[in-house]
Design a protein around this motif. Structure first.
Motif, short mmCIF file in Angstrom:
data_model
loop_
_atom_site.label_atom_id
_atom_site.label_comp_id
_atom_site.label_asym_id
_atom_site.label_seq_id
_atom_site.Cartn_x
_atom_site.Cartn_y
_atom_site.Cartn_z
N HIS A 1 0.82 -1.21 0.00
CA HIS A 1 0.00 0.00 0.00
C HIS A 1 0.86 1.27 0.00
N ASP A 2 0.28 2.31 -0.53
CA ASP A 2 0.81 3.66 -0.39
C ASP A 2 0.22 4.24 0.90
N GLU A 3 1.04 4.76 1.75
CA GLU A 3 0.57 5.18 3.07
C GLU A 3 -0.49 6.28 3.00
N ILE A 4 -0.37 7.19 2.05
CA ILE A 4 -1.36 8.26 1.94
C ILE A 4 -2.67 7.73 1.37
N LEU A 5 -2.60 6.88 0.35
CA LEU A 5 -3.82 6.30 -0.19
C LEU A 5 -4.55 5.47 0.86
N LEU A 6 -3.80 4.73 1.67
CA LEU A 6 -4.43 3.95 2.72
C LEU A 6 -5.07 4.88 3.75
N ARG A 7 -4.35 5.90 4.17
CA ARG A 7 -4.88 6.84 5.18
C ARG A 7 -6.17 7.50 4.72
N ASP A 8 -6.21 7.93 3.47
CA ASP A 8 -7.35 8.69 2.97
C ASP A 8 -8.38 7.83 2.26
N GLY A 9 -8.16 6.52 2.23
CA GLY A 9 -9.02 5.63 1.46
C GLY A 9 -10.28 5.21 2.19
N PRO A 10 -11.07 4.30 1.57
CA PRO A 10 -12.40 3.96 2.08
C PRO A 10 -12.44 2.92 3.18
N TYR A 11 -11.31 2.31 3.53
CA TYR A 11 -11.34 1.25 4.53
C TYR A 11 -11.71 1.81 5.90
N PRO A 12 -12.42 1.04 6.73
CA PRO A 12 -12.68 1.48 8.11
C PRO A 12 -11.38 1.58 8.89
N TRP A 13 -11.38 2.46 9.90
CA TRP A 13 -10.15 2.75 10.62
C TRP A 13 -9.51 1.51 11.25
N PRO A 14 -10.27 0.59 11.86
CA PRO A 14 -9.61 -0.60 12.43
C PRO A 14 -8.87 -1.42 11.37
N LEU A 15 -9.40 -1.52 10.16
CA LEU A 15 -8.71 -2.24 9.11
C LEU A 15 -7.46 -1.49 8.67
N LYS A 16 -7.52 -0.19 8.60
CA LYS A 16 -6.33 0.59 8.27
C LYS A 16 -5.23 0.36 9.31
#
Length: 257
Positions: A164-179
């Motif tokens: 993953h790209d850290e910024i895409l993961l941070r700003d993406g659609p996944y719920p916070w616990p999954l991130k």
């Protein structure tokens, strides 16, 4: 020696490795039918496979292990913790169990296993020694431990996770616990962490680096390549070929003599 990522991503993973005497899969995370079709498109008859090596029990790595083994009578190399954690494996005619961290022979291959940090029962990476050199495989790991870095040194071919790209993961659609799980010590390597790990593994004999397990939601190939290329541009003693694994089709199959 030939190496190819048959499939790479969150929907299914499988790696093909061929030596002078052996044809093996590392993981089989697609259906047996789909894996057979992809192998044939690569010019490999699945009936000629010799074994399956399993990294951990998650479905995107084990979905096709049982059916493929039964269809072609393939031995399965797996550690007991992983086997116990995947009861859907079913009946296998030949199970070759190993302890995580141990080494074993598979025809003309010498296989070293590497304990990894990932949210699975007992995940492992592999260093597979052939007459033509070593192939190192480390995907689905939260961190590149000292042991991982030490074991992967001196490989001609590396398969490393760039999930993953850290910024895409941070700003993406996944719920916070999954991130948090993905970013944690038992999750997946980011592009930056992959590049940092690679920096410790560079040597003048490194010829190919596969970037594996890219997230379709939280990464893009150009982002992963950019991070890794920055590391390669900072040195001048090796210039490995970079290949990004894909989910939908096999990667380029590299042949080394």
């Amino acid at each position: 020696m030939r190496v190819c990522l048959i499939a790479s991503g969150s929907k299914g993973n499988a790696i093909y490795l061929e030596s002078r005497e052996s044809r093996v899969l590392i993981d089989a995370g697609l259906s047996a039918t789909e894996l057979s079709q992809r192998l044939r498109r690569m010019g490999v008859e699945p009936e000629t496979l010799d074994a399956i090596l399993v990294s951990h029990e998650h479905g995107d790595h084990m979905r096709g292990v049982g059916p493929l083994s039964r269809r072609y009578r393939l031995p399965v190399h797996i550690n007991p913790e992983t086997r116990q954690a995947f009861p859907a494996l079913g009946t296998i005619s030949t199970i070759e169990e190993f302890d995580a961290g141990a080494s074993f022979c598979c025809r003309d291959l010498w296989v070293e296993t590497i304990p990894l940090t990932h949210d699975a029962a007992q995940p492992v990476g592999y260093v597979i020694k052939t007459r033509e050199g070593k192939v190192g495989i480390a995907t689905d790991l939260g961190i590149g431990t000292r042991l991982v870095r030490e074991r992967l040194k001196g490989c001609r071919v590396l398969v490393l996770e760039a999930n993953h790209d850290e910024i895409l993961l941070r700003d993406g659609p996944y719920p916070w616990p999954l991130k948090q799980r993905i970013r944690g010590n038992h999750g997946h390597l980011s592009n930056g962490a992959c590049a940092e790990l690679l920096a410790d593994l560079l040597w003048d004999g490194l010829e190919v680096v596969f970037l594996a397990h890219l997230s379709e939601t939280n990464n893009r190939a150009e982002l992963a390549l950019s991070e890794v290329q920055r590391v390669l541009d900072g040195q001048n003693f090796c210039h490995p070929q970079l290949i990004v694994g894909r989910q939908d089709v096999p990667s380029l199959c590299v042949a080394l003599t």
